[in-house]
Design a protein around this motif. Structure first.
Motif, PDB file in Angstrom:
ATOM      1  N   LEU A 163      -0.487  -2.504  14.150  1.00  0.00           N
ATOM      2  CA  LEU A 163       0.568  -3.259  13.470  1.00  0.00           C
ATOM      3  C   LEU A 163       0.043  -4.401  12.610  1.00  0.00           C
ATOM      4  N   LEU A 164      -1.269  -4.504  12.447  1.00  0.00           N
ATOM      5  CA  LEU A 164      -1.813  -5.479  11.495  1.00  0.00           C
ATOM      6  C   LEU A 164      -1.306  -5.186  10.083  1.00  0.00           C
ATOM      7  N   SER A 165      -1.092  -3.905   9.791  1.00  0.00           N
ATOM      8  CA  SER A 165      -0.593  -3.540   8.458  1.00  0.00           C
ATOM      9  C   SER A 165       0.806  -4.096   8.233  1.00  0.00           C
ATOM     10  N   VAL A 166       1.616  -4.176   9.295  1.00  0.00           N
ATOM     11  CA  VAL A 166       2.964  -4.727   9.171  1.00  0.00           C
ATOM     12  C   VAL A 166       2.895  -6.226   8.900  1.00  0.00           C
ATOM     13  N   ILE A 167       1.968  -6.912   9.564  1.00  0.00           N
ATOM     14  CA  ILE A 167       1.781  -8.346   9.332  1.00  0.00           C
ATOM     15  C   ILE A 167       1.369  -8.584   7.880  1.00  0.00           C
ATOM     16  N   LEU A 168       0.445  -7.762   7.380  1.00  0.00           N
ATOM     17  CA  LEU A 168      -0.011  -7.907   5.994  1.00  0.00           C
ATOM     18  C   LEU A 168       1.121  -7.641   5.020  1.00  0.00           C
TER      19      LEU A 168
END
Length: 427
Positions: free
Chosen positions: A54-59
């Motif tokens: 979910l790092l991509s969602v944060i980005l």
């Protein structure tokens, strides 16, 4: 906020760094809301359950936030009205009233997260009972008044100092957890399972709601007006450029801290098979034994306390702006802020008394999903106003910016609809 309107001078010389220094500050007040305890709950749950995915969602959320905050700053600078005032002026009274209700619900949900997060930090660090910790957060009204009476710059400096404390704590935590760099980099690349997995989607939308916070759009459109920039087209253009740079730099700090929380949870808990760690209290208790460093839990608690205090300060300001803008309420500053604070304190006390320590993180995550549900009610008017040439003149959004903003609004609305459908059907 008439008491601080155009109260900060802008130097007339052309030196870049002096100009940037004069305009720096509002972006950091806004960035505070992007790393509040609600973010901690969603980031911890996402990292422990799904690793770095979910790092991509944060980005993605941060990119959306940068664009939307730039629009909020532009609206305030060009029109001299914040988003709440613009809604009141441009829409029929009934529509404006409904938008105010939606915004107040978002602020209460946001404050619930921040107040409970602060109370949890006080309990973990000093053993203060949860209900008493919630009550102590009411004192931030007095702190805002004290700092603002001494100048809005002092309030900004205090908030930036706490942000530095939070960032410093997580630099140490990341060094201690030793995450796999390759896995971290892959986590910033979106994968289809984020949308197809209902559990992951729920956390993802929680992250979205915790990052792109609706009340921060109202806050930013107001606090940029504390700068006494020239009221000419060239003066407004310069103010837009520096205000956008200020908020972009501040939101990159927010990206680091949000990513750091998720990375810490993934590297410490998910990697060890502890995918059940979602409670902030559990994370605090487990960090020291799992990392083998006594300071790990203390740093986590200190950062949480700084985050919660910062967030309650800025949420109080946002509540004041929304109430004044939509309703034209004219009350003394201390009364406005006390009323705003009570709207959050009362439900938070009830929640703390009924649920206690168990279940508070689930409420934090739920509050962030509620925030995400409110986003279209702030984002759609913001994009519409800044694209309106009659209102913005030559500063109206160009075609590329306009379409990008509407795509973001559509993505937010679509993800919310997907979540509601998943919750309704149970899958």
């Amino acid at each position: 906020m008439p008491e601080v309107f155009r109260s900060i001078a802008v130097p007339k010389d052309r030196r870049f760094w002096r100009k940037l220094g004069a305009f720096s500050g509002p972006g950091y007040l806004v960035a505070v809301g992007y790393m509040d305890p609600g973010n901690w709950a969603t980031d911890l749950a996402g990292g422990s359950q799904f690793g770095y995915t979910l790092l991509s969602v944060i980005l993605l959320s941060n990119v959306m936030a940068i664009l939307l905050q730039a629009l909020a700053a532009k609206l305030g600078i060009v029109t001299g009205s914040d988003l709440a005032q613009a809604c009141r002026n441009q829409y029929p009274r009934e529509v404006s009233f409904l938008l105010w209700i939606a915004c107040e619900l978002a602020i209460i949900a946001c404050d619930l997260a921040e107040v409970i997060g602060t109370a949890i930090a006080l309990q973990l660090l000093f053993g203060i009972p949860l209900v008493w910790g919630v009550c102590l957060t009411a004192l931030d009204v007095l702190l805002v008044l004290l700092l603002q009476q001494r100048g809005f710059r002092l309030l900004e400096a205090f908030i930036i100092a706490l942000l530095i404390v939070i960032a410093g704590c997580f630099v140490v935590e990341i060094a201690l957890s030793q995450p796999a760099i390759g896995a971290v980099m892959r986590g910033f690349v979106p994968t289809p399972e984020i949308v197809t997995d209902p559990a992951m989607l729920y956390i993802a939308i929680g992250i979205l709601g915790a990052t792109v916070m609706p009340h921060n759009l109202y806050l930013h459109s107001a606090v940029v007006q504390t700068r006494a920039f020239e009221q000419t087209d060239s003066g407004k253009q310069e103010a837009i450029r520096f205000a956008t740079l200020d908020s972009t730099i501040a939101l990159m700090l927010a990206l680091f801290i949000n990513a750091a929380i998720l990375i810490l949870a993934a590297a410490t808990f998910h990697a060890a098979g502890r995918t059940d760690v979602a409670e902030i209290q559990d994370a605090y208790q487990l960090l020291t034994p799992m990392l083998g460093v006594g300071l790990a839990s203390t740093l986590f608690g200190v950062a949480l306390l700084a985050s919660g205090q910062n967030s309650t300060l800025t949420a109080t300001l946002a509540g004041q702006i929304v109430m004044e803008g939509f309703l034209r309420i004219r009350l003394p500053a201390w009364q406005r802020r006390l009323l705003t604070r009570l709207l959050a304190i009362v439900p938070a006390v009830v929640v703390a008394a009924l649920y206690g320590q168990s279940g508070t993180t689930r409420l934090l995550v739920l509050s962030q999903v509620v925030l995400s549900m409110q986003l279209p009610f702030a984002v759609v008017p913001l994009v519409a106003f800044t694209s309106n040439r009659a209102l913005m003149g030559r500063f109206a959004n160009g075609a590329a910016l306009r379409w990008s903003a509407w795509v973001i609004a559509a993505v937010i609305t679509g993800l919310n609809a997907k979540l509601l459908l998943s919750l309704a059907t149970g899958g």
